[in-house]
Design a protein around this motif. Structure first.
Motif, PDB file in Angstrom:
ATOM      1  N   LEU A 376     -35.843 -12.889 -38.913  1.00 52.62           N
ATOM      2  CA  LEU A 376     -35.501 -12.203 -40.112  1.00 52.62           C
ATOM      3  C   LEU A 376     -33.643 -11.940 -40.823  1.00 52.62           C
ATOM      4  O   LEU A 376     -33.074 -11.454 -40.490  1.00 52.62           O
ATOM      5  N   PRO A 377     -33.337 -12.806 -41.863  1.00 55.04           N
ATOM      6  CA  PRO A 377     -31.685 -11.796 -42.088  1.00 55.04           C
ATOM      7  C   PRO A 377     -31.474 -10.971 -42.302  1.00 55.04           C
ATOM      8  O   PRO A 377     -32.519  -9.968 -42.948  1.00 55.04           O
ATOM      9  N   ALA A 378     -30.431 -10.475 -42.070  1.00 56.80           N
ATOM     10  CA  ALA A 378     -30.372  -8.971 -41.609  1.00 56.80           C
ATOM     11  C   ALA A 378     -30.114  -8.327 -43.342  1.00 56.80           C
ATOM     12  O   ALA A 378     -30.529  -7.536 -43.114  1.00 56.80           O
ATOM     13  N   GLU A 379     -29.948  -9.611 -44.219  1.00 56.52           N
ATOM     14  CA  GLU A 379     -30.281  -8.508 -45.719  1.00 56.52           C
ATOM     15  C   GLU A 379     -31.255  -8.819 -46.325  1.00 56.52           C
ATOM     16  O   GLU A 379     -31.801  -7.544 -46.907  1.00 56.52           O
ATOM     17  N   GLU A 380     -32.496  -9.323 -45.140  1.00 58.16           N
ATOM     18  CA  GLU A 380     -33.680  -8.620 -45.987  1.00 58.16           C
ATOM     19  C   GLU A 380     -34.405  -7.402 -45.069  1.00 58.16           C
ATOM     20  O   GLU A 380     -35.876  -7.220 -45.343  1.00 58.16           O
ATOM     21  N   HIS A 381     -33.316  -6.658 -43.665  1.00 64.37           N
ATOM     22  CA  HIS A 381     -34.155  -6.042 -42.873  1.00 64.37           C
ATOM     23  C   HIS A 381     -34.409  -4.889 -43.684  1.00 64.37           C
ATOM     24  O   HIS A 381     -36.013  -4.132 -43.681  1.00 64.37           O
ATOM     25  N   GLU A 382     -34.487  -4.691 -44.902  1.00 64.77           N
ATOM     26  CA  GLU A 382     -35.029  -3.632 -45.602  1.00 64.77           C
ATOM     27  C   GLU A 382     -35.445  -3.973 -46.606  1.00 64.77           C
ATOM     28  O   GLU A 382     -37.219  -2.944 -47.063  1.00 64.77           O
ATOM     29  N   THR A 383     -35.430  -4.971 -47.965  1.00 64.95           N
ATOM     30  CA  THR A 383     -36.829  -5.298 -48.716  1.00 64.95           C
ATOM     31  C   THR A 383     -37.489  -5.525 -48.377  1.00 64.95           C
ATOM     32  O   THR A 383     -39.155  -5.539 -49.038  1.00 64.95           O
ATOM     33  N   SER A 389     -43.258  -7.943 -50.943  1.00 61.88           N
ATOM     34  CA  SER A 389     -42.231  -8.653 -51.319  1.00 61.88           C
ATOM     35  C   SER A 389     -42.149  -9.253 -49.763  1.00 61.88           C
ATOM     36  O   SER A 389     -42.862  -8.852 -48.255  1.00 61.88           O
ATOM     37  N   ARG A 390     -42.222 -10.693 -49.575  1.00 64.80           N
ATOM     38  CA  ARG A 390     -41.435 -11.464 -48.585  1.00 64.80           C
ATOM     39  C   ARG A 390     -40.712 -11.482 -48.122  1.00 64.80           C
ATOM     40  O   ARG A 390     -39.636 -12.157 -48.425  1.00 64.80           O
ATOM     41  N   GLY A 391     -40.216 -12.247 -46.111  1.00 71.02           N
ATOM     42  CA  GLY A 391     -39.181 -12.835 -45.961  1.00 71.02           C
ATOM     43  C   GLY A 391     -39.117 -14.169 -46.241  1.00 71.02           C
ATOM     44  O   GLY A 391     -40.071 -14.507 -46.465  1.00 71.02           O
ATOM     45  N   SER A 392     -38.092 -14.549 -46.173  1.00 70.38           N
ATOM     46  CA  SER A 392     -37.881 -16.448 -46.846  1.00 70.38           C
ATOM     47  C   SER A 392     -38.322 -17.311 -46.204  1.00 70.38           C
ATOM     48  O   SER A 392     -38.524 -18.008 -45.947  1.00 70.38           O
ATOM     49  N   ASN A 393     -38.722 -17.077 -44.470  1.00 72.67           N
ATOM     50  CA  ASN A 393     -39.645 -17.237 -43.830  1.00 72.67           C
ATOM     51  C   ASN A 393     -40.545 -16.775 -43.216  1.00 72.67           C
ATOM     52  O   ASN A 393     -41.348 -17.816 -42.809  1.00 72.67           O
ATOM     53  N   ALA A 394     -41.485 -16.201 -44.597  1.00 72.55           N
ATOM     54  CA  ALA A 394     -42.704 -16.530 -44.238  1.00 72.55           C
ATOM     55  C   ALA A 394     -43.746 -17.261 -44.539  1.00 72.55           C
ATOM     56  O   ALA A 394     -42.912 -18.348 -45.336  1.00 72.55           O
ATOM     57  N   ALA A 395     -44.862 -17.356 -44.054  1.00 75.64           N
ATOM     58  CA  ALA A 395     -45.830 -18.328 -43.623  1.00 75.64           C
ATOM     59  C   ALA A 395     -46.331 -18.256 -44.748  1.00 75.64           C
ATOM     60  O   ALA A 395     -46.531 -16.962 -45.493  1.00 75.64           O
ATOM     61  N   PRO A 396     -46.706 -19.748 -45.193  1.00 75.53           N
ATOM     62  CA  PRO A 396     -47.855 -19.583 -46.986  1.00 75.53           C
ATOM     63  C   PRO A 396     -48.541 -17.934 -46.827  1.00 75.53           C
ATOM     64  O   PRO A 396     -49.873 -18.562 -45.493  1.00 75.53           O
ATOM     65  N   GLY A 397     -49.791 -18.099 -47.645  1.00 72.24           N
ATOM     66  CA  GLY A 397     -50.911 -17.040 -47.965  1.00 72.24           C
ATOM     67  C   GLY A 397     -51.079 -15.488 -47.429  1.00 72.24           C
ATOM     68  O   GLY A 397     -51.805 -14.834 -47.682  1.00 72.24           O
ATOM     69  N   ARG A 418     -37.905   0.634 -38.971  1.00 76.55           N
ATOM     70  CA  ARG A 418     -36.540   0.092 -38.558  1.00 76.55           C
ATOM     71  C   ARG A 418     -36.636  -1.426 -38.169  1.00 76.55           C
ATOM     72  O   ARG A 418     -37.111  -1.586 -37.083  1.00 76.55           O
ATOM     73  N   LEU A 419     -36.263  -2.459 -38.911  1.00 75.82           N
ATOM     74  CA  LEU A 419     -35.799  -4.077 -38.427  1.00 75.82           C
ATOM     75  C   LEU A 419     -34.827  -3.589 -38.379  1.00 75.82           C
ATOM     76  O   LEU A 419     -33.315  -3.768 -38.747  1.00 75.82           O
ATOM     77  N   SER A 420     -34.329  -4.829 -36.876  1.00 76.47           N
ATOM     78  CA  SER A 420     -33.141  -5.241 -36.902  1.00 76.47           C
ATOM     79  C   SER A 420     -33.357  -6.468 -35.994  1.00 76.47           C
ATOM     80  O   SER A 420     -34.136  -7.373 -35.590  1.00 76.47           O
ATOM     81  N   ASP A 421     -31.440  -7.571 -35.249  1.00 77.02           N
ATOM     82  CA  ASP A 421     -32.173  -8.520 -34.340  1.00 77.02           C
ATOM     83  C   ASP A 421     -32.389  -8.279 -32.346  1.00 77.02           C
ATOM     84  O   ASP A 421     -31.767  -7.191 -32.819  1.00 77.02           O
ATOM     85  N   GLY A 422     -34.058  -8.337 -32.408  1.00 78.82           N
ATOM     86  CA  GLY A 422     -34.105  -8.265 -31.169  1.00 78.82           C
ATOM     87  C   GLY A 422     -33.103  -8.908 -29.882  1.00 78.82           C
ATOM     88  O   GLY A 422     -32.959  -9.790 -29.751  1.00 78.82           O
ATOM     89  N   PRO A 423     -33.461  -8.199 -28.903  1.00 80.09           N
ATOM     90  CA  PRO A 423     -32.375  -8.805 -27.777  1.00 80.09           C
ATOM     91  C   PRO A 423     -33.494 -10.346 -27.115  1.00 80.09           C
ATOM     92  O   PRO A 423     -33.007 -10.927 -26.553  1.00 80.09           O
ATOM     93  N   LEU A 424     -34.446 -10.651 -27.420  1.00 79.89           N
ATOM     94  CA  LEU A 424     -35.413 -12.109 -27.348  1.00 79.89           C
ATOM     95  C   LEU A 424     -34.705 -12.804 -28.288  1.00 79.89           C
ATOM     96  O   LEU A 424     -35.888 -14.007 -27.562  1.00 79.89           O
ATOM     97  N   GLY A 425     -34.276 -12.633 -29.657  1.00 77.59           N
ATOM     98  CA  GLY A 425     -33.965 -14.169 -30.406  1.00 77.59           C
ATOM     99  C   GLY A 425     -34.303 -13.591 -31.149  1.00 77.59           C
ATOM    100  O   GLY A 425     -33.710 -14.233 -32.338  1.00 77.59           O
TER     101      GLY A 425
END
Length: 445
Positions: A376-383, A389-397, A418-425
């Motif tokens: 998920l883009p870093a700017e969307e981790h809080e929103t 609120s849906r992420g930009s790459n969220a699946a429809p429905g 808290r959301l952040s970038d993970g070590p698994l990619g």
């Protein structure tokens, strides 16, 4: 028995004074009766002893020869005629001791046989005067009794003042409730008043808790209705358009299948929104008494196994410390939070591998969900943690409420998400909850 209206409406202090006067009256009356009986018996015994002394004396002392106080009459035993007398004549009496009335005066009379020619019965009487039981002193006794009762009533009134002072303070505190005061201060001095203050404080706490629960229920219902009306409008409108299209137009099979697929996606979205709103409302109504002891390791194991059955191409690994232990919370809510994080990684992140890790540090339990999905883009981790609120790459429905439910449960369990970038990619979600019941109490309330 019903009390008089005046007594029922009297103050506690007045009742204590009246009760003291009544008790004093009863004591004085009982004491007077008992004393009168004892003194009367004592007088009779003393008179009998004086008669014995007179009878046994061979020569009467001068003070006993006073005809106003000592009467002596001798009668023939055979004929009953008076042989001699001193003072007033005593009536004919059989041998023994009796009390008789002579010229309006009571006398204690002893009649004895005197061995002379023909036999003589001699009656000797003395006035049955009583010094202590003199009728002339009855008004004095009554006055003393009345004064005693009044003194008892006055003492009851004075002593009741300090005793009821805590109750008056409690009344004053109670009348100020809602007028700048929200609770009753502690009352000291009388155990009953202290118990009453504690009972009223507990009652006010229960009323406040009930009022808060009612307010929360109304707020949850209002939020549910408002959110449902707002969020369901778009999918329901789309469903109605698709239904009109199917009803009016004779579509080719390919187009008809596409419209039916749109209807199916809209229906799933409506169902998801309603379910998520219901879960949010349940979280708002969570009560502290509904908490249970949760085995975190067992809960994570269940989440992993059930999600692997749903997505067969997903592998979920676990890394849980041995000292993870238990937490006190709402089992369904905490399970929902972790389950939503895993499903979010599968559905929206398209992850094929998920790592569930958990460890404990003091009273804080940390649950980490790592995935190898799209992230998920870093700017969307809080929103994305907000409602709808849906992420930009969220699946429809989706309903846009999954992460909001996680945030709600984190707050209820005195923790955070808290959301952040993970070590698994992909995305890393770090959920912390408090295992200390005392800190959870504040959140629940």
């Amino acid at each position: 028995m019903r009390l008089p209206r005046l007594f029922r409406s009297a103050s506690l202090r007045t009742r204590v004074a009246i009760a003291s006067a009544a008790a004093a009256s009863a004591v004085v009356a009982a004491f007077t009766i008992l004393t009168s009986v004892v003194l009367a018996n004592n007088d009779a015994a003393q008179l009998d002893r004086r008669l014995d002394a007179i009878v046994d004396a061979s020569v009467f002392p001068d003070e006993l020869q006073d005809p106003r106080r000592v009467l002596t009459t001798g009668r023939s035993r055979s004929s009953g005629q008076v042989v001699f007398q001193r003072g007033f004549q005593l009536p004919a009496l059989p041998p023994g001791t009796e009390t008789v009335l002579v010229n309006g005066v009571e006398y204690r009379v002893r009649t004895i046989p005197v061995e002379q020619e023909g036999g003589v019965l001699m009656s000797i009487g003395i006035r049955a005067d009583s010094i202590l039981l003199d009728r002339a002193r009855v008004p004095t006794y009554i006055a003393v009794g009345v004064v005693t009762v009044l003194i008892a009533a006055g003492l009851g009134w004075l002593l009741a003042g300090p005793a009821i002072r805590p109750l008056r303070k409690l009344t004053e505190h109670t009348t100020r409730l809602g007028k700048g005061a929200d609770q009753i201060p502690a009352v000291h001095g009388v155990r009953e008043a202290e118990d009453l203050a504690e009972a009223m404080t507990a009652m006010l706490s229960r009323l406040a808790a009930a009022q808060l629960a009612t307010t929360n229920s109304l707020q949850a219902a209002q939020d549910f209705a408002a959110n449902a009306a707002h969020e369901l409008r778009t999918p329901l409108t789309a469903m109605r358009a698709d239904l009109d299209t199917l009803r009016i137009h004779d579509l080719p099979p390919e187009e008809r299948a596409e419209v039916v697929a749109d209807l199916s996606r809209a229906q799933r979205r409506v169902e998801g929104i309603i379910t998520a709103l219901g879960q949010l409302a349940s979280g708002q109504l969570a009560q502290a008494e509904d908490r249970e002891v949760i085995d975190v390791t067992d809960m994570l194991d269940r989440v992993a196994r059930e999600n692997m059955r749903v997505g067969r191409d997903v592998r979920i690994d676990m890394d849980v410390s041995d000292d993870l232990g238990h937490v006190l919370g709402w089992p369904s809510g905490l399970r929902l939070a972790v389950d939503n994080l895993v499903r979010n990684a599968i559905t929206h992140g398209q992850a094929t591998r998920i790592l569930l890790a958990a460890h404990r540090r003091g009273d804080v339990v940390t649950i980490v969900v790592d995935d190898n999905g799209r992230g998920l883009p870093a700017e969307e981790h809080e929103t994305v943690l907000g409602r709808f609120s849906r992420g930009s790459n969220a699946a429809p429905g989706g309903s846009g409420l999954g992460l909001a439910l996680v945030a709600q449960q984190a707050t209820l369990h005195r923790g955070s998400i808290r959301l952040s970038d993970g070590p698994l990619g992909g995305l890393r979600a770090t959920l912390t909850v408090s295992a200390n019941p005392d800190t959870q109490q504040d959140s629940a309330d």
